[in-house]
Scaffold this motif. Sequence first.
Motif, PDB file in Angstrom:
ATOM      1  N   GLU A  21       1.222  -6.283   4.226  1.00  0.00           N
ATOM      2  CA  GLU A  21       1.941  -5.228   4.948  1.00  0.00           C
ATOM      3  C   GLU A  21       1.037  -4.723   6.064  1.00  0.00           C
ATOM      4  OE1 GLU A  21       4.885  -3.001   1.792  1.00  0.00           O
ATOM      5  OE2 GLU A  21       2.881  -2.220   2.069  1.00  0.00           O
ATOM      6  N   ALA A  22       1.609  -4.560   7.253  1.00  0.00           N
ATOM      7  CA  ALA A  22       0.782  -4.134   8.388  1.00  0.00           C
ATOM      8  C   ALA A  22       1.485  -3.037   9.165  1.00  0.00           C
ATOM      9  CB  ALA A  22       0.521  -5.319   9.308  1.00  0.00           C
ATOM     10  N   ASN A  23       0.696  -2.090   9.642  1.00  0.00           N
ATOM     11  CA  ASN A  23       1.229  -1.120  10.589  1.00  0.00           C
ATOM     12  C   ASN A  23       0.954  -1.637  11.997  1.00  0.00           C
ATOM     13  OD1 ASN A  23       2.323   0.665   8.814  1.00  0.00           O
ATOM     14  ND2 ASN A  23       0.545   2.023   8.746  1.00  0.00           N
ATOM     15  N   PRO A  24       1.882  -1.395  12.930  1.00  0.00           N
ATOM     16  CA  PRO A  24       1.748  -2.017  14.258  1.00  0.00           C
ATOM     17  C   PRO A  24       0.945  -1.192  15.254  1.00  0.00           C
ATOM     18  CG  PRO A  24       3.906  -1.021  14.058  1.00  0.00           C
ATOM     19  CD  PRO A  24       3.180  -0.712  12.779  1.00  0.00           C
ATOM     20  N   GLY A  71       0.808  -1.212   0.000  1.00  0.00           N
ATOM     21  CA  GLY A  71       0.000   0.000   0.000  1.00  0.00           C
ATOM     22  C   GLY A  71       0.835   1.253   0.000  1.00  0.00           C
ATOM     23  N   GLY A  72       0.203   2.285   0.567  1.00  0.00           N
ATOM     24  CA  GLY A  72      -0.949   2.301   1.440  1.00  0.00           C
ATOM     25  C   GLY A  72      -0.785   1.392   2.668  1.00  0.00           C
ATOM     26  N   THR A  73      -1.902   1.168   3.295  1.00  0.00           N
ATOM     27  CA  THR A  73      -1.900   0.357   4.513  1.00  0.00           C
ATOM     28  C   THR A  73      -2.927  -0.756   4.382  1.00  0.00           C
ATOM     29  OG1 THR A  73      -1.353   2.371   5.756  1.00  0.00           O
ATOM     30  CG2 THR A  73      -2.008   0.454   7.035  1.00  0.00           C
ATOM     31  N   PRO A  74      -2.532  -1.899   3.824  1.00  0.00           N
ATOM     32  CA  PRO A  74      -3.513  -2.973   3.641  1.00  0.00           C
ATOM     33  C   PRO A  74      -4.012  -3.588   4.945  1.00  0.00           C
ATOM     34  CG  PRO A  74      -1.349  -3.630   2.836  1.00  0.00           C
ATOM     35  CD  PRO A  74      -1.256  -2.178   3.159  1.00  0.00           C
ATOM     36  N   LEU A 126       3.528 -11.893   7.381  1.00  0.00           N
ATOM     37  CA  LEU A 126       3.238 -10.500   7.719  1.00  0.00           C
ATOM     38  C   LEU A 126       4.509  -9.669   7.573  1.00  0.00           C
ATOM     39  CD1 LEU A 126       0.480  -9.431   8.805  1.00  0.00           C
ATOM     40  CD2 LEU A 126       1.685  -9.003  10.934  1.00  0.00           C
ATOM     41  N   SER A 127       4.369  -8.489   6.983  1.00  0.00           N
ATOM     42  CA  SER A 127       5.495  -7.566   6.878  1.00  0.00           C
ATOM     43  C   SER A 127       5.119  -6.318   7.668  1.00  0.00           C
ATOM     44  CB  SER A 127       5.738  -7.226   5.403  1.00  0.00           C
ATOM     45  OG  SER A 127       6.724  -6.236   5.299  1.00  0.00           O
ATOM     46  N   MET A 128       5.740  -6.147   8.828  1.00  0.00           N
ATOM     47  CA  MET A 128       5.293  -5.118   9.762  1.00  0.00           C
ATOM     48  C   MET A 128       6.218  -3.903   9.733  1.00  0.00           C
ATOM     49  SD  MET A 128       4.216  -5.839  13.688  1.00  0.00           S
ATOM     50  CE  MET A 128       2.497  -6.264  13.516  1.00  0.00           C
ATOM     51  N   GLY A 129       5.626  -2.738   9.472  1.00  0.00           N
ATOM     52  CA  GLY A 129       6.412  -1.504   9.368  1.00  0.00           C
ATOM     53  C   GLY A 129       6.588  -0.839  10.721  1.00  0.00           C
ATOM     54  N   LEU A 140      -5.123  -9.366  13.413  1.00  0.00           N
ATOM     55  CA  LEU A 140      -4.119 -10.251  12.810  1.00  0.00           C
ATOM     56  C   LEU A 140      -4.599 -11.697  12.680  1.00  0.00           C
ATOM     57  CD1 LEU A 140      -0.849  -8.844  14.417  1.00  0.00           C
ATOM     58  CD2 LEU A 140      -1.773  -8.424  12.133  1.00  0.00           C
ATOM     59  N   ALA A 141      -5.255 -12.197  13.712  1.00  0.00           N
ATOM     60  CA  ALA A 141      -5.710 -13.597  13.653  1.00  0.00           C
ATOM     61  C   ALA A 141      -6.720 -13.773  12.521  1.00  0.00           C
ATOM     62  CB  ALA A 141      -6.318 -14.002  14.990  1.00  0.00           C
ATOM     63  N   ALA A 142      -7.575 -12.747  12.338  1.00  0.00           N
ATOM     64  CA  ALA A 142      -8.580 -12.839  11.264  1.00  0.00           C
ATOM     65  C   ALA A 142      -7.905 -12.813   9.892  1.00  0.00           C
ATOM     66  CB  ALA A 142      -9.589 -11.698  11.395  1.00  0.00           C
TER      67      ALA A 142
END
Length: 399
Positions: free
Chosen positions: A100-103, A67-70, A122-125, A111-113
């Motif tokens: 890609e995830a923001n923490p 993204g963006g922030t998927p 997961l790729s965490m920024g 996250l579990a969903a």
Amino acid sequence: MTDMADFGVYIHWPFCQKKCPYCDFNSHVRETVDQARYGQAIITELETMAERFHLAERPVKSVFFGGGTPSLMLPEITGEICVAIKRLFTATDDIEITLEANPTSVEAEKLAAFHDHGINRLSMGIQSLNDRHLSFLGREHSAKEALGALAKAQHVFERVSIDFIYALPDQTTAEWLAQLADILALGCDHLSLYQLTLEQGTAFTSMAKRGLLDMPTDELSLEMFKETQAHCRAAGFHAYEISNHAKSGQMSRHNLIYWRADDWIGAGPGAVGRIWSPHDNSLEDNHEDNDRRIETRCRKHPDGWLDDVTKTGSGIAEENQEKPHAYAIEAVMMGLRLADGINIAAIESKAGARHSWLDTDAVARYCQQGLLNEKADILKLTEHGKTIMNTLIGEILIL
Ligand code: SF4
């Protein structure tokens, strides 16, 4: 050629909660997003691309939600897109599906969903473990919140990658290395460690032009880069790409597709794809082979893209046949980022004689100087060469 290249699918979700001052990605801040409509439009565009580029039989090795922030997406929407991808293409047994995830704590709750709906990496920024730096970078999370989200991610996902930005204004090597020691202790198998760069059109670039941003000197950035490589290596990470470090078997399969100039389609606003496709006689090109590499660029603005998909089934704004020379340039520029380097003969087989795109005298000269290494047509940067990668690539390419 087509059956030799790995194939992936990129999905672009262009919405963010806030625009970060260093970011030049196609990201838009919206109070509300009709997620069901955007999700359905992405599926429609994938259907169009699958048909247009004859991809039904093509094994898909990876899917990447970027993204963006998927991680702002509803997990059900990512699930519907994953189901559509498996229906339209042939998923490999070990398909890698990254989000890609923001923490932030809100995203951590989902996250579990996401995992239940098909995401398996997961790729965490996280970007920094220092709250002052996070605030400078315009991030919405604190270090504590990020560590909480990471713990949840590691509980849910087998594969978690974390991203950090260093070489920030006023950052010292000692401060960064202390932080890197904490990062290396987090138990992740993949790290993306990028130096802050000033991109056109960003808030940071306009601050720098007004003298409001005191970026580190080249010498300091180089020192931090070398120390980063050494510390990651000592911790058992392989710098398989200049800014990416992985434990054994944990490399990003999706990003390898880009760095190896393989095949991918890109769906969603502003997404780019490049794919070898059966020859289309309507497009002008002189190369002799039957396959051609097509580049697609989707319309950037989310509303315009959505309109186009609704009316025509696709938001592709540009579709160009890539010249063999352009393919060679991409393959060298991307491939030399990799520790494995490039196979000159393999690029030649797709792009024509090396003398039209590679300055072989310059290559020989830089090999003698210990900046490049060439053996049996495999060309790599040496450790010293990596420190001036962009200059070297500029010198050896014939543009
Ligand atoms: S969250 Fe990511 S994509 Fe969105 S503005 Fe910030 S850096 Fe850019």
